[in-house]
Design a protein around this motif. Structure first.
Motif, short mmCIF file in Angstrom:
data_model
loop_
_atom_site.label_atom_id
_atom_site.label_comp_id
_atom_site.label_asym_id
_atom_site.label_seq_id
_atom_site.Cartn_x
_atom_site.Cartn_y
_atom_site.Cartn_z
N LYS A 49 0.84 -1.21 0.00
CA LYS A 49 0.00 0.00 0.00
C LYS A 49 0.87 1.25 0.00
O LYS A 49 0.56 2.23 -0.69
N GLN A 50 1.96 1.23 0.76
CA GLN A 50 2.86 2.38 0.81
C GLN A 50 3.50 2.63 -0.56
O GLN A 50 3.61 3.78 -1.00
N ARG A 51 3.93 1.56 -1.22
CA ARG A 51 4.54 1.71 -2.56
C ARG A 51 3.53 2.24 -3.56
O ARG A 51 3.85 3.10 -4.39
N GLU A 52 2.30 1.75 -3.49
CA GLU A 52 1.26 2.21 -4.41
C GLU A 52 0.95 3.68 -4.20
O GLU A 52 0.78 4.43 -5.17
N LEU A 53 0.88 4.11 -2.94
CA LEU A 53 0.60 5.51 -2.64
C LEU A 53 1.73 6.40 -3.15
O LEU A 53 1.50 7.43 -3.79
N SER A 54 2.96 5.98 -2.90
CA SER A 54 4.11 6.73 -3.39
C SER A 54 4.11 6.81 -4.91
O SER A 54 4.37 7.87 -5.49
N ALA A 55 3.78 5.70 -5.56
CA ALA A 55 3.74 5.68 -7.03
C ALA A 55 2.70 6.66 -7.57
O ALA A 55 2.94 7.32 -8.59
N ARG A 56 1.57 6.77 -6.89
CA ARG A 56 0.53 7.73 -7.33
C ARG A 56 1.04 9.16 -7.24
O ARG A 56 0.81 9.98 -8.14
N TYR A 57 1.76 9.47 -6.16
CA TYR A 57 2.31 10.82 -6.02
C TYR A 57 3.39 11.09 -7.06
O TYR A 57 3.46 12.18 -7.63
N LEU A 92 2.75 10.32 9.15
CA LEU A 92 1.65 9.45 9.57
C LEU A 92 1.97 7.97 9.33
O LEU A 92 1.13 7.10 9.60
N GLU A 93 3.16 7.71 8.78
CA GLU A 93 3.61 6.36 8.45
C GLU A 93 2.72 5.66 7.42
O GLU A 93 2.57 4.45 7.43
N GLU A 94 2.14 6.48 6.54
CA GLU A 94 1.34 5.91 5.46
C GLU A 94 2.21 5.58 4.26
O GLU A 94 1.76 4.87 3.35
N ILE A 95 3.43 6.14 4.23
CA ILE A 95 4.43 5.72 3.26
C ILE A 95 5.73 5.48 4.02
O ILE A 95 5.96 6.08 5.07
N SER A 96 6.55 4.62 3.47
CA SER A 96 7.82 4.28 4.11
C SER A 96 8.88 5.33 3.79
O SER A 96 8.73 6.13 2.87
N GLN A 97 9.96 5.27 4.56
CA GLN A 97 11.08 6.18 4.28
C GLN A 97 11.67 5.89 2.91
O GLN A 97 12.07 6.82 2.19
N GLU A 98 11.71 4.63 2.54
CA GLU A 98 12.24 4.26 1.22
C GLU A 98 11.37 4.86 0.10
O GLU A 98 11.87 5.43 -0.86
N SER A 99 10.06 4.76 0.26
CA SER A 99 9.15 5.34 -0.73
C SER A 99 9.28 6.85 -0.77
O SER A 99 9.22 7.47 -1.83
N ARG A 101 12.01 8.58 -0.08
CA ARG A 101 13.27 8.90 -0.79
C ARG A 101 13.09 8.77 -2.30
O ARG A 101 13.59 9.61 -3.06
N THR A 102 12.36 7.76 -2.73
CA THR A 102 12.10 7.59 -4.15
C THR A 102 11.29 8.78 -4.68
O THR A 102 11.59 9.32 -5.75
N PHE A 103 10.30 9.19 -3.91
CA PHE A 103 9.50 10.34 -4.31
C PHE A 103 10.38 11.60 -4.40
O PHE A 103 10.25 12.38 -5.35
N ILE A 104 11.26 11.78 -3.43
CA ILE A 104 12.13 12.97 -3.42
C ILE A 104 12.99 13.04 -4.68
O ILE A 104 13.19 14.12 -5.25
N GLU A 105 13.48 11.90 -5.13
CA GLU A 105 14.26 11.89 -6.37
C GLU A 105 13.40 12.36 -7.55
O GLU A 105 13.85 13.15 -8.37
#
Length: 117
Positions: A49-57, A92-99, A101-105
């Protein structure tokens, strides 16, 4: 509720020893393994779920790169707003730190591209 019942079951099983009732030891081991499998499954689902949310952003900010109709300032405001939303999701811990960091890139790449245009 499930956690409370699981904890109570686990505690009551710990009171028994394998020497006193070997069949109970097998049940205890099986129960512990089932609990561990359930825990792993929940963790995997949460990570997905965290990866999917990050991918949407990420998709949302990359789509802003394709938007030639809006001004650079407006695009920058939109990606900054998205960054704020993602940071809140991290807190809120709805996405992981790894996700995150990927978003930040992706954010940095998009921001730089908008500034160049």
């Amino acid at each position: 509720m499930y956690q409370l019942v699981t904890r109570l079951n686990h505690q009551s099983l710990e009171a028994q020893t394998p020497q006193s009732e070997p069949w109970l030891f097998c049940i205890k081991k099986t129960t512990r393994e089932a609990i561990e499998r359930e825990k792993q499954l929940v963790e995997q689902q949460t990570e997905q779920k965290q990866r999917e949310l990050s991918a949407r952003y990420i998709k949302a900010i990359v789509e802003l790169l394709r938007d030639n109709k809006q001004s650079r300032d407006l695009l920058q405001q939109k990606i900054d707003k998205t960054l704020k939303e993602v940071a809140e999701k991290l807190i809120l811990e709805e996405i992981s730190q790894e996700s995150f960091r990927t978003f930040i890139e992706a954010y940095k790449t998009t921001r730089d591209a908008i500034e160049r245009n």
